[in-house]
Every structure is written in structure tokens, then in C-alpha cells.
Design a protein around this motif. Structure first.
Motif, PDB file in Angstrom:
ATOM      1  N   TRP A  31       1.104  -0.993  -0.589  1.00 13.82           N
ATOM      2  CA  TRP A  31      -0.137  -0.022   0.249  1.00 13.82           C
ATOM      3  C   TRP A  31       1.058   1.596  -0.118  1.00 13.82           C
ATOM      4  N   ARG A  81       0.294   6.966  -5.526  1.00 14.97           N
ATOM      5  CA  ARG A  81       1.095   5.415  -5.987  1.00 14.97           C
ATOM      6  C   ARG A  81       2.400   5.665  -6.093  1.00 14.97           C
ATOM      7  N   TYR A 126       6.969   2.732  -5.580  1.00 15.08           N
ATOM      8  CA  TYR A 126       5.298   2.732  -6.148  1.00 15.08           C
ATOM      9  C   TYR A 126       4.332   1.764  -6.511  1.00 15.08           C
ATOM     10  N   GLY A 127       3.812   1.803  -6.471  1.00 15.19           N
ATOM     11  CA  GLY A 127       2.485   0.792  -6.401  1.00 15.19           C
ATOM     12  C   GLY A 127       2.175   0.226  -8.111  1.00 15.19           C
ATOM     13  N   LEU A 128       1.968  -0.662  -8.041  1.00 16.87           N
ATOM     14  CA  LEU A 128       1.778  -0.968  -9.118  1.00 16.87           C
ATOM     15  C   LEU A 128      -0.025  -1.756  -9.744  1.00 16.87           C
ATOM     16  N   ASN A 129      -0.381  -1.100  -9.109  1.00 13.64           N
ATOM     17  CA  ASN A 129      -1.563  -0.965  -9.140  1.00 13.64           C
ATOM     18  C   ASN A 129      -2.367  -0.027  -8.412  1.00 13.64           C
ATOM     19  N   LYS A 130      -3.428   0.490  -9.297  1.00 15.87           N
ATOM     20  CA  LYS A 130      -4.368   1.982  -9.107  1.00 15.87           C
ATOM     21  C   LYS A 130      -4.506   1.606  -7.595  1.00 15.87           C
ATOM     22  N   SER A 133      -7.373  -1.481  -6.043  1.00  9.59           N
ATOM     23  CA  SER A 133      -7.108  -2.737  -6.088  1.00  9.59           C
ATOM     24  C   SER A 133      -7.606  -3.894  -5.333  1.00  9.59           C
ATOM     25  N   LYS A 134      -7.866  -4.477  -5.490  1.00 14.26           N
ATOM     26  CA  LYS A 134      -7.967  -5.930  -4.508  1.00 14.26           C
ATOM     27  C   LYS A 134      -7.019  -6.665  -4.677  1.00 14.26           C
ATOM     28  N   PRO A 136      -3.620  -5.139  -4.314  1.00 15.56           N
ATOM     29  CA  PRO A 136      -2.705  -4.377  -4.568  1.00 15.56           C
ATOM     30  C   PRO A 136      -0.745  -5.066  -4.397  1.00 15.56           C
ATOM     31  N   ILE A 173       3.185  -7.574  -2.274  1.00 14.41           N
ATOM     32  CA  ILE A 173       1.825  -8.079  -2.818  1.00 14.41           C
ATOM     33  C   ILE A 173       0.625  -8.419  -0.795  1.00 14.41           C
ATOM     34  N   ARG A 175      -3.535  -8.442   0.765  1.00  7.73           N
ATOM     35  CA  ARG A 175      -4.980  -7.863   1.191  1.00  7.73           C
ATOM     36  C   ARG A 175      -4.873  -7.246   2.205  1.00  7.73           C
TER      37      ARG A 175
END
Lengths: 298, 225
Positions: A31, A81, A126-130, A133-134, A136, A173, A175
């Protein structure tokens, strides 16, 4: 059911990232901080040990040695991000006890102490997804700057740094999830590669972490497990005189347990302790960390 | 809450202070004859030298008296001057009354045609007293001119994980204090030799391997005749 789990992300983010125990990452999990938001912590880490894990993985005695780090940690969202991190041990103390003869009571080897700043870590994540994201994921680069003192005292064994430049590339990674209406939780994992200079061996680091919040998400309990492996491709005692927790070719499988409580608004306190299940060339004693934090997202 | 914080802070500060680690450094006191002979020629003399090492292995001045089991073969004065009188053998004995008790040392001396000094080397086996690999044989040679050579054998092996490993000659293998530091260990496998200036073959009882950064003993080897 996972409900508005994104609300929990800032909490999870700092809890993941903010651990000054040596075996934890501090890249903040997957995150990132929202733009203009941040997390800041002033903490005290310490370990006092009179034995260490040898290269055979068993414990041997050593002169009692203490390491105390007073550290400022910060995460700040530069833009969404992109999060900058700082881990700055602005006061680090390393000491060894006197060695005293049981026969005569005389001090055979005087103890020594070193007070200095420690090694500083600067990182960018750096966040690899927006955001939202479910699942991240993030990529981090952490530069370990050798700002500490790598060799002080008559034996050169007092250290507040390892004297080398770390370059850690880490993938995270995770959740988050809700537990009922007033509780949240998260689970993360990371893998990292640490390229080191000055003859130190490279390291591969992996770890998992999970946290659960109770009391309307004001009290968090966190468990971390980490495994660091040295590639043992650096120099050995034939050419390096380093010791203590900064010794080369360290390996360990460790745990950290932490509790963090929001007292008022974003202000809170935390306490943690950690230890090793197995290790090589590492202090064999529990380490502790207490801190005061401010979370702009809470 | 403030009280807890106060005492917690005091405890934390106290933990950061230099304390004392007690090391058990006692050894058995020893009276040692440092220049023994294998044989003494009839009519020749030899001044024996002896050194008392106290309960921490340090040399200490003490009054020593000598005696011979066969004065008709070897006579010896109270201060250790031996004279070969006729062929045969005798047991020479040195006694000391020190602070830590009474101790003695004996040496068997043959009286014959020639005066022959005792052997010019001693030997032993290095053993680990820790969990780190350290093993091998050694010989300590008197090569003359006040010079010794500590010859480590080909079967020597030591862990390269130990930071700051040093080798010493000592009369107290429990501590490096008072020991003669030979040097930092830079050879971790196979035969090698250390040269030691200004020491005699019988000055020390042990080879000691000590980790300076951890201030802890790693291994030792008793020097045997």
C-alpha cells in the motif's frame, strides 16, 4: 465480507511498513500513501545480548553487548502510487560490558560505548496497480546509506552501521479484509534482493505479515515472519573484522509481534518484540521496539 | 500512566549502561622448571631456572628451594645450581610456599658423559571450546636466538565466520589478559607458521584462540612435552 477495505489501507500500510526491528521490512507493504498524506513515528529499538548464533546455528557466549537506536521513520505520499520512506536512526548507542576477573575482581577488559547516528535508509515505493485494487502490489527501492560508524572502540567492534551501501529491491503483495463490522485485517508477503557493497554478501529476503484490528480499528495486533538468506558470496573473516548485528553472512528465520493503539485521532503508541527461530551470525536475544506515531490517514 | 512511563524510561536508560561480565579465570597454580636438561655431564654444573605461576596464570615472585633425591649423584644448592658428581640418575625437586599454597616441580636428571639440553620442541593439539570449527595439531619449536616458531600442521582448519580471531601463547587459557598476542588469524586452512621473538620454549602452557570482538575464547591447545 470485505467491506470498504480501502479504508483500512492506510492503517495497514503503516503497520506493515513501520517496524524498526531489524528483521522486518519497512517498505510499507503493497500500500502506498495517498498524495500529501503520511505516517511518522519516533521509536526506540533495543537489543542486549550475551550470546549469538554461530555459523553452525547454535548459540555461543559473547561479551554482553547492547544496541539502542532512537529512530525517526516517515512515509509520505509524493503523488498517488509514489511514496517516499525514510528510516533515520539519529541516535544509536552500542556498548560492551566490562570483563571482570572472578578471581581478583579486577577489570580485565574495560567496556566501551559508542554514540553516533546509525545507517539511514531512503526508499521510494511505487504502487503497481491503482489505489483500491483488490490485490495491491508494489515495487520498492531502498537505499541503505552508510551514515553510521562501522568500526569504533579499541577492537573496532563498536558499530552503529555496517559501512556498506545497501540497495534493496523489494516486491510486495497483499490484501486487506474486514472482520465483522468493526474489525479489519490484512495479510501481505514480500520478496526482496539486497545488493551490498564492500565485500558483503548479497541477501534474499522473504516474509509474510498479518494484522488484525479491534476496538473500532484503534488497536492492531500484528505478526511478522521473515526469512533472510545470505548468498555467502562476499568476503569472510579473513578480510573483514565486523561483528555484532552488522556481521556479514547473517541468516535467520524470525518473528515479530507488535501491538499498536490509536490514542486520539491519528496519534498512537506501539510496542513490539521479536526473536529468531534459527539464525547464523546473529545476536541471540529478543529485540524490543516502542514508539509514538502519527498517522495522517486515521 | 506517567509513573509507568517514568519507570520504563529509567529501566531503558539503565539497560544502556556498561555493566560487568564475570569471567571464570582461575587456573591451577604451577611451579615450572623452564630450562630442564636431559642429562648432565659428570663434573658439570647447570643453573636451573623456575617460575611460579599463580592462580590466574600470571608469573609471581616466590622463594623456591631445591633438593636432590640422590645428593651423591647430583648435588643442588637451595637456589638451583646442580652439579653432576657421578653417573646415575636423580630426581630434582623445587618447592615453593606461595600465597595460594605449597607447590612443587620435579625433574629427572641423568648424569653421564655429556650435558644434553631437553628437547627443542613441544607439541599439542588445537581444539575448539566453542561451536566454531577449530582443530589441528601444532608444534612449538625453539629455533635459537630467543626465537620460537609455532608450526601449525596441515590438518588445521578454522571457521572463517569468526570475526577478529587472534592467536596467543598463555598460561591461562581462560582469558587473553596477560597472554602473549602472536597475531590475528589470517590462515584458516592448512599448515602455516608464526614466529615469536623473545620467548622461551617453556614460558607458556597453552596456545589460545580468542575472538577479540566478542571477548570470548574460541579454542585452545595445551603445549605438551
Amino acid at each position: 465480507m470485505v467491506k470498504s477495505w480501502i479504508d483500512a489501507l492506510p492503517k495497514a500500510g503503516w503497520l506493515l511498513g513501520f517496524a524498526l526491528l531489524s528483521q522486518t521490512s519497512f517498505a510499507g507493504g503493497p500500500w502506498t500513501q495517498p498524495q500529501g498524506k503520511g505516517y511518522f513515528k519516533l521509536s526506540e529499538y533495543w537489543i542486549v545480548y550475551d550470546q549469538h548464533f554461530t555459523d553452525a546455528g547454535v548459540t555461543d557466549p559473547n561479551v554482553t553487548t547492547g544496541i539502542f537506536n532512537t529512530t525517526l521513520y516517515a512515509e509520505y505520499g509524493i503523488v498517488d502510487r509514489w511514496t517516499a520512506t525514510l528510516n533515520f536512526p539519529f541516535l544509536s548507542r552500542n556498548y560492551t560490558n566490562n570483563v571482570v576477573s572472578a578471581s581478583t575482581g579486577e577489570v580485565l577488559i574495560p567496556g566501551e560505548a559508542l554514540n553516533s547516528i546509525g545507517d539511514t535508509d531512503l526508499g521510494i515505493k511505487y504502487g503497481l496497480n491503482k489505489p483500491g485494487s483488490k490485490l495491491p502490489m508494489a515495487l520498492s527501492l531502498v537505499l541503505g546509506l552508510p551514515t553510521g560508524n562501522p568500526a569504533a572502540g579499541t577492537q573496532g567492534n563498536l558499530q552503529t552501521g555496517d559501512g556498506e551501501f545497501n540497495q534493496v529491491l523489494q516486491f510486495d503483495i497483499g490484501r486487506s479484509f474486514d472482520v465483522g463490522k468493526k474489525s479489519s485485517g490484512y495479510a501481505t508477503a514480500y520478496a526482496a534482493f539486497n545488493h551490498r557493497t564492500n565485500g558483503f554478501s548479497e541477501e534474499i529476503r522473504v516474509g509474510v505479515e498479518s494484522g488484525v484490528a479491534v476496538l473500532d480499528r484503534d488497536l492492531w495486533f500484528i505478526l511478522r515472519l521473515a526469512n533472510w538468506e545470505s548468498l555467502k558470496n562476499g568476503q569472510t573473516a579473513e578480510t573483514i573484522t565486523s561483528t555484532s548485528i552488522f556481521a556479514n553472512n547473517q541468516e535467520f528465520t524470525s518473528f515479530t509481534v507488535e501491538a499498536a493503539y490509536y490514542i486520539k485521532g491519528g496519534f498512537g503508541v506501539s510496542a513490539a518484540f521479536g526473536g529468531a527461530f534459527r539464525a547464523e551470525i546473529v545476536a541471540a536475544a529478543p529485540s524490543f521496539n516502542v514508539g509514538l506515531f502519527y498517522d495522517m490517514n486515521h | 500512566m506517567k509513573t509507568y512511563l517514568f519507570f520504563g524510561l529509567v529501566a531503558l536508560l539503565a539497560a544502556g549502561c556498561i555493566g560487568d561480565d564475570i569471567v571464570q579465570d582461575a587456573v591451577e597454580p604451577e611451579l615450572r622448571i623452564t630450562n630442564p636438561l636431559d642429562s648432565l655431564a659428570v663434573g658439570a654444573t647447570h643453573q636451573y631456572e623456575v617460575q611460579y605461576f599463580n592462580g590466574i596464570g600470571q608469573p609471581e615472585l616466590a622463594e623456591v628451594t631445591w633438593s636432590s633425591s640422590a645428593p651423591s649423584i647430583v648435588s643442588i644448592t637451595a637456589d638451583g645450581l646442580a652439579t653432576g658428581l657421578q653417573e646415575g640418575s636423580a630426581l630434582l625437586r623445587a618447592d615453593v610456599n606461595a600465597r595460594e599454597g605449597s607447590f612443587s616441580a620435579t625433574v629427572l636428571l641423568e648424569v653421564g658423559a655429556n650435558t644434553v639440553a631437553a628437547g627443542t620442541f613441544r607439541e599439542g593439539m588445537i581444539r575448539s571450546t566453542s561451536s566454531y570449527l577449530l582443530e589441528g595439531d601444532f608444534e612449538l619449536h625453539d629455533v635459537g636466538a630467543g626465537r620460537l616458531e609455532l608450526r601449525i600442521a596441515d590438518n588445521y582448519r578454522a571457521s572463517t565466520s569468526l570475526p577478529g580471531l587472534y592467536v596467543y601463547l598463555t598460561n591461562n587459557p581462560n582469558t587473553s589478559v596477560g597472554a602473549l598476542e602472536i597475531g590475528r588469524v589470517v590462515d584458516f586452512n592448512g599448515a602455516h607458521t608464526y614466529v615469536i621473538e623473545g620467548s622461551s620454549l617453556n614460558d607458556y602452557s597453552h596456545v589460545l584462540y580468542f575472538c577479540k570482538p566478542f571477548n570470548v575464547k574460541v579454542g585452545d591447545g595445551e603445549i605438551l612435552d
